[in-house]
Design a protein around this motif. Sequence first.
Motif, mmCIF file in Angstrom:
data_model
loop_
_atom_site.group_PDB
_atom_site.id
_atom_site.type_symbol
_atom_site.label_atom_id
_atom_site.label_comp_id
_atom_site.label_asym_id
_atom_site.label_seq_id
_atom_site.Cartn_x
_atom_site.Cartn_y
_atom_site.Cartn_z
ATOM 1 N N PRO A 280 -2.666 64.812 19.505
ATOM 2 C CA PRO A 280 -1.485 65.365 18.733
ATOM 3 C C PRO A 280 -0.273 64.887 19.100
ATOM 4 C CG PRO A 280 -2.387 67.152 20.001
ATOM 5 C CD PRO A 280 -3.105 65.964 20.590
ATOM 6 N N VAL A 281 0.430 64.481 17.956
ATOM 7 C CA VAL A 281 1.736 63.894 18.235
ATOM 8 C C VAL A 281 2.941 64.424 17.236
ATOM 9 C CG1 VAL A 281 1.064 61.573 19.030
ATOM 10 C CG2 VAL A 281 1.554 61.598 16.752
ATOM 11 N N LYS A 282 3.957 64.076 17.349
ATOM 12 C CA LYS A 282 5.115 64.627 16.602
ATOM 13 C C LYS A 282 5.187 64.033 15.187
ATOM 14 C CE LYS A 282 9.724 66.782 16.842
ATOM 15 N NZ LYS A 282 10.931 66.937 17.561
ATOM 16 N N HIS A 283 5.206 62.685 15.326
ATOM 17 C CA HIS A 283 5.575 62.215 13.849
ATOM 18 C C HIS A 283 4.892 60.942 13.960
ATOM 19 C CE1 HIS A 283 8.255 64.939 12.232
ATOM 20 N NE2 HIS A 283 9.206 64.910 13.224
ATOM 21 N N THR A 284 3.516 60.619 13.303
ATOM 22 C CA THR A 284 2.958 59.528 13.340
ATOM 23 C C THR A 284 3.706 58.415 12.457
ATOM 24 O OG1 THR A 284 1.659 60.421 11.393
ATOM 25 C CG2 THR A 284 0.643 60.552 13.600
ATOM 26 N N ARG A 285 4.216 58.792 11.425
ATOM 27 C CA ARG A 285 5.198 57.846 10.766
ATOM 28 C C ARG A 285 6.272 57.156 11.357
ATOM 29 N NH1 ARG A 285 8.862 56.550 6.629
ATOM 30 N NH2 ARG A 285 7.828 55.715 4.906
ATOM 31 N N ASN A 286 6.950 58.167 12.284
ATOM 32 C CA ASN A 286 8.053 57.678 12.785
ATOM 33 C C ASN A 286 7.582 56.488 13.945
ATOM 34 O OD1 ASN A 286 9.740 59.169 11.059
ATOM 35 N ND2 ASN A 286 10.173 60.643 12.932
ATOM 36 N N ILE A 287 6.515 56.840 14.459
ATOM 37 C CA ILE A 287 5.985 56.051 15.758
ATOM 38 C C ILE A 287 5.827 54.639 14.898
ATOM 39 C CG2 ILE A 287 3.923 55.540 17.116
ATOM 40 C CD1 ILE A 287 3.691 58.596 17.200
ATOM 41 N N LYS A 288 5.226 54.402 13.674
ATOM 42 C CA LYS A 288 4.758 53.348 13.188
ATOM 43 C C LYS A 288 6.091 52.594 12.533
ATOM 44 C CE LYS A 288 0.300 54.833 11.671
ATOM 45 N NZ LYS A 288 -0.982 55.020 10.513
ATOM 46 N N THR A 289 6.955 53.188 12.056
ATOM 47 C CA THR A 289 8.030 52.733 11.569
ATOM 48 C C THR A 289 9.062 52.227 12.729
ATOM 49 O OG1 THR A 289 9.125 54.908 11.375
ATOM 50 C CG2 THR A 289 8.382 53.947 9.366
ATOM 51 N N THR A 290 9.098 52.760 14.100
ATOM 52 C CA THR A 290 9.653 52.171 15.000
ATOM 53 C C THR A 290 9.091 50.939 15.563
ATOM 54 O OG1 THR A 290 10.349 54.647 15.932
ATOM 55 C CG2 THR A 290 10.272 53.007 17.438
ATOM 56 N N VAL A 291 7.572 50.882 15.504
ATOM 57 C CA VAL A 291 6.979 49.654 16.035
ATOM 58 C C VAL A 291 7.346 48.518 15.019
ATOM 59 C CG1 VAL A 291 4.761 48.503 16.376
ATOM 60 C CG2 VAL A 291 5.021 50.832 17.103
ATOM 61 N N LEU A 292 7.106 48.814 13.617
ATOM 62 C CA LEU A 292 7.480 47.846 12.601
ATOM 63 C C LEU A 292 9.106 47.291 12.842
ATOM 64 C CD1 LEU A 292 6.049 49.407 9.500
ATOM 65 C CD2 LEU A 292 5.247 47.538 10.642
ATOM 66 N N GLN A 293 10.180 48.204 13.091
ATOM 67 C CA GLN A 293 11.529 48.021 13.334
ATOM 68 C C GLN A 293 11.580 46.892 14.369
ATOM 69 O OE1 GLN A 293 14.210 51.208 13.897
ATOM 70 N NE2 GLN A 293 15.593 49.729 14.485
ATOM 71 N N TRP A 294 10.789 47.330 15.501
ATOM 72 C CA TRP A 294 10.903 46.131 16.751
ATOM 73 C C TRP A 294 10.230 44.951 16.350
ATOM 74 C CZ3 TRP A 294 9.080 50.617 20.452
ATOM 75 C CH2 TRP A 294 10.037 51.440 20.839
ATOM 76 N N ILE A 295 9.111 45.149 15.592
ATOM 77 C CA ILE A 295 8.573 43.626 15.213
ATOM 78 C C ILE A 295 9.695 42.601 14.500
ATOM 79 C CG2 ILE A 295 6.900 42.817 14.068
ATOM 80 C CD1 ILE A 295 5.114 45.000 14.667
#
Length: 303
Positions: A280-295
């Motif tokens: 379980p994690v805090k915000h799956t969406r925020n994790i993915k958007t952060t990865v996308l931003q870094w890409i």
Amino acid sequence: MRQSLVDFINNVIIFEYSLPNNTVDIPKTILSSHDDHCYRLSEDGDIADVIYHAIIDYAWEEHKIRSEDHQNLLAAAFDRKIRYQEEDSEKTQLKYGFYGEVLLCAILYAKYGARAIISKGTLYQPNAKRECPGYDAYHIIETANSMDLWFGEVKFHMNYTGAINSALKENGSFKLPSVLSAEYLQSEFYTIANRVSNVNDTSSRICQFLTDVECRPFNIVEEAQRYNMKLVYPIFLIYDHDNKSYDENIKKVVDYISSNYSATTISLGIDLSLFFILLPVKHTRNIKTTVLQWIREKKQLVL
């Protein structure tokens, strides 16, 4: 996988306990034939960092990672090894499967010592513009006398029920008897055998097996008995917690599976071990958007 990345993963993703656990009064799931494993993130752990730095290990063969520039490998991965289209909407990009598959690859190696037989990036077809069909990981633990095949499944959803149903159902039907059938496993071995030149460790017994069957008919059940193979099928669920206690966020997964699914006998023909990995994690969406931003920013790798 690079030792620096393994150390980083082990500092970010922490083992909490296995199931069944009498202390917290949570059984294992009714589908599991092996203890389920429950993880949490460390207080300052950034799982987006794990995903971003593990992409090249997911996408490329080990000898390329040892010999080539990592930043170049990362950039090239998005051209030909992973589904990523810059012109796609963010809604579409958030549905990509590589986030979870990269995490599965990372945790299988760092936590269980299961090495990738072949990278998932090797199997990707850029012209298809979709995730590779089949299992989400092709990993192995070899001994002198056995081969444990870690061919797993991962779902990375905001809602735990969505993650569970996606992992266990296809077109409305319970899918484990299908994906854990001898016929399905046979077809997966055809796929890997067709890429035997891309196997990570050419001196391994699995490479010797794949080379042996590359150009001849074979029956995977018979070969599994001859090579003493076992199939290990971890189902890795990453999902948003609901601000209740950690134990409650684990228990609701176990309870939901018990209420909505029935224990079943899998007729595979070779030894099978099935278990869940829960994170379980805090915000799956925020994790993915952060990865996308870094890409998009082409963030520099530091590991």
